[in-house]
Scaffold this motif. Structure first.
Motif, PDB file in Angstrom:
ATOM      1  N   THR A  41       0.813  -1.217   0.000  1.00 31.35           N
ATOM      2  CA  THR A  41       0.000   0.000   0.000  1.00 31.35           C
ATOM      3  C   THR A  41       0.847   1.268   0.000  1.00 31.35           C
ATOM      4  O   THR A  41       0.315   2.352  -0.224  1.00 31.35           O
ATOM      5  CB  THR A  41      -0.939   0.038   1.223  1.00 31.35           C
ATOM      6  OG1 THR A  41      -0.174  -0.074   2.408  1.00 31.35           O
ATOM      7  CG2 THR A  41      -1.951  -1.077   1.164  1.00 31.35           C
ATOM      8  N   LEU A  90      -2.227   2.159 -10.530  1.00 30.19           N
ATOM      9  CA  LEU A  90      -2.012   0.867  -9.891  1.00 30.19           C
ATOM     10  C   LEU A  90      -3.296   0.128  -9.529  1.00 30.19           C
ATOM     11  O   LEU A  90      -3.264  -1.080  -9.294  1.00 30.19           O
ATOM     12  CB  LEU A  90      -1.184   1.043  -8.609  1.00 30.19           C
ATOM     13  CG  LEU A  90       0.280   1.410  -8.784  1.00 30.19           C
ATOM     14  CD1 LEU A  90       0.916   1.682  -7.438  1.00 30.19           C
ATOM     15  CD2 LEU A  90       1.033   0.294  -9.492  1.00 30.19           C
ATOM     16  N   PHE A  91      -4.410   0.831  -9.460  1.00 24.69           N
ATOM     17  CA  PHE A  91      -5.667   0.223  -9.034  1.00 24.69           C
ATOM     18  C   PHE A  91      -6.629   0.110 -10.224  1.00 24.69           C
ATOM     19  O   PHE A  91      -6.526   0.866 -11.189  1.00 24.69           O
ATOM     20  CB  PHE A  91      -6.332   1.071  -7.948  1.00 24.69           C
ATOM     21  CG  PHE A  91      -5.622   1.044  -6.621  1.00 24.69           C
ATOM     22  CD1 PHE A  91      -6.108   0.267  -5.582  1.00 24.69           C
ATOM     23  CD2 PHE A  91      -4.483   1.797  -6.412  1.00 24.69           C
ATOM     24  CE1 PHE A  91      -5.459   0.242  -4.357  1.00 24.69           C
ATOM     25  CE2 PHE A  91      -3.825   1.783  -5.189  1.00 24.69           C
ATOM     26  CZ  PHE A  91      -4.326   0.995  -4.164  1.00 24.69           C
ATOM     27  N   THR A 134      -6.729   2.986   2.333  1.00 25.95           N
ATOM     28  CA  THR A 134      -6.414   1.714   1.701  1.00 25.95           C
ATOM     29  C   THR A 134      -6.044   0.674   2.748  1.00 25.95           C
ATOM     30  O   THR A 134      -5.311   0.979   3.688  1.00 25.95           O
ATOM     31  CB  THR A 134      -5.244   1.874   0.706  1.00 25.95           C
ATOM     32  OG1 THR A 134      -5.530   2.940  -0.200  1.00 25.95           O
ATOM     33  CG2 THR A 134      -5.007   0.603  -0.072  1.00 25.95           C
ATOM     34  N   GLN A 177      -6.250  -3.440  -5.906  1.00 26.04           N
ATOM     35  CA  GLN A 177      -4.884  -3.612  -6.388  1.00 26.04           C
ATOM     36  C   GLN A 177      -4.411  -5.011  -6.007  1.00 26.04           C
ATOM     37  O   GLN A 177      -4.668  -5.482  -4.909  1.00 26.04           O
ATOM     38  CB  GLN A 177      -3.974  -2.562  -5.731  1.00 26.04           C
ATOM     39  CG  GLN A 177      -2.505  -2.668  -6.097  1.00 26.04           C
ATOM     40  CD  GLN A 177      -1.639  -1.812  -5.188  1.00 26.04           C
ATOM     41  OE1 GLN A 177      -1.993  -1.578  -4.049  1.00 26.04           O
ATOM     42  NE2 GLN A 177      -0.514  -1.356  -5.696  1.00 26.04           N
TER      43      GLN A 177
END
Length: 339
Positions: A41, A90-91, A134, A177
């Motif tokens: 993260t 990234l997500f 996150t 992710q």
């Protein structure tokens, strides 16, 4: 002091600080959770400067090629330049498809991703909500399902788990992710004896690994041990008893710390005791004898439980490549740091 740069701003790192430590101390809003390089993260992107060994440990080749690194594992070097990562880099978009309450404190979630994601039980993904918060959660099902399933325990003072448990609605938009990790079943293990030990919601992962093995036609024996504080926290007890009846090579044993209702629940399938100790008493090994056993261990749950079990199994002669672990490393939520 070692000076590095993050999004163009100079940051002075103290001796023995990681990049993440220095950024947090100076008030930069960086996402993080485990601080051990597992959850991914706290990724940032490398622009210039020398990278110390270990900054990219555990990342996929694609992430390395795109110059990402774990800020919690990166030691600053003089003049190092880094930048924050945009969520869309990234997500991927996803939504909450369903919620099912398994107990007073555990909820099963089904996540529907906007694109196909190859996943296995025993891996983990990162969930990111609308405000950027996150967290990491372990996957409890294999790729035979179009959804990603998670078992989430509502934790005291847990911002994300409380939101998922009490407030997140069906259809809620989130970002995901991953997946990450390799505490999974492989068909290469088809003749091995699988000994799966989970504490708390670590059950979700070992339960999913057992299902993956059985669906894949596993030929060896499978033993699953679940540890909980009391009978009410054995939230998959009936399901696992039914699995025992369906599959002749699957054995389930529940272990509780205490039985609040006396002895009525204590039976052959519910014992008082630590699940690791119970498992070891039934699958003994001798470190003085070379290991030629077909035993393969899976440990999932709280960090102290997992690390102690992994060390004990290894020191008694089992090779590390036959010990698979998934440790639930949480963000420290204490208002004061532990001494």
């Amino acid at each position: 002091m070692t000076k590095f740069y993050f999004d163009g701003q100079g940051v002075d790192a103290r001796p023995d600080e990681t990049v993440l430590d220095a950024l947090l101390r100076e008030g930069h809003p960086v996402n993080y959770s485990c601080k051990k390089g597992r959850c991914k993260t706290c990724l940032v992107q490398h622009l210039e400067g020398e990278l110390m060994a270990g900054a990219q440990r555990g990342l996929t080749s694609r992430l390395k090629e795109n110059h990402y690194l774990c800020s919690c594992q990166c030691r600053p070097t003089q003049g190092l330049k880094l930048k924050s990562v945009l969520a869309q880099d990234l997500f991927i978009p996803a939504k909450l498809y369903s919620k099912e309450y398994l107990s007073d404190s555990v909820v099963k979630l089904k996540i529907e991703a906007a694109e196909k994601i190859e996943h296995k039980a025993g891996q983990h993904i990162n969930l990111r909500r609308f405000d950027g918060l996150t967290r990491s959660y372990s996957i409890t099902n294999g790729a035979y399902s179009e959804f990603i399933e998670l078992h989430v325990r509502r934790k005291y003072n847990g911002q994300f788990s409380d939101w998922l448990f009490n407030h997140a609605s069906i259809g809620e938009n989130i970002l995901i992710q991953g997946p990450w990790g390799d505490c999974c079943y492989s068909t290469d293990f088809v003749d091995d004896t699988l000994i799966l030990i989970g504490s708390g919601t670590g059950l979700g992962s070992v339960y999913g690994i057992a299902r993956d093995a059985l669906v894949s036609g596993h030929r060896g024996e499978i033993y699953l041990y679940h540890g909980a504080r009391n009978f009410e926290e054995l939230y998959q007890h009936s399901t696992l008893l039914k699995m025992m009846m369906e599959y002749r090579n699957f054995t389930y044993q529940a272990c509780i710390e205490s039985d609040n209702e006396g002895e009525e629940h204590l039976s052959g399938r519910v014992l008082q005791g630590d699940p690791f100790d119970v498992a070891m008493s039934r699958h003994p090994f001798d470190r003085s004898i070379p290991c030629d056993s077909q035993n393969r261990f899976y440990l999932c749950g709280e960090p102290s439980f997992v690390s102690k079990g992994q060390e004990t199994i290894f020191l008694n002669g089992t090779p590390l490549d036959r010990v698979h672990v998934l440790s639930f490393d949480y963000k420290d939520l204490r208002s004061r740091a532990r001494d």
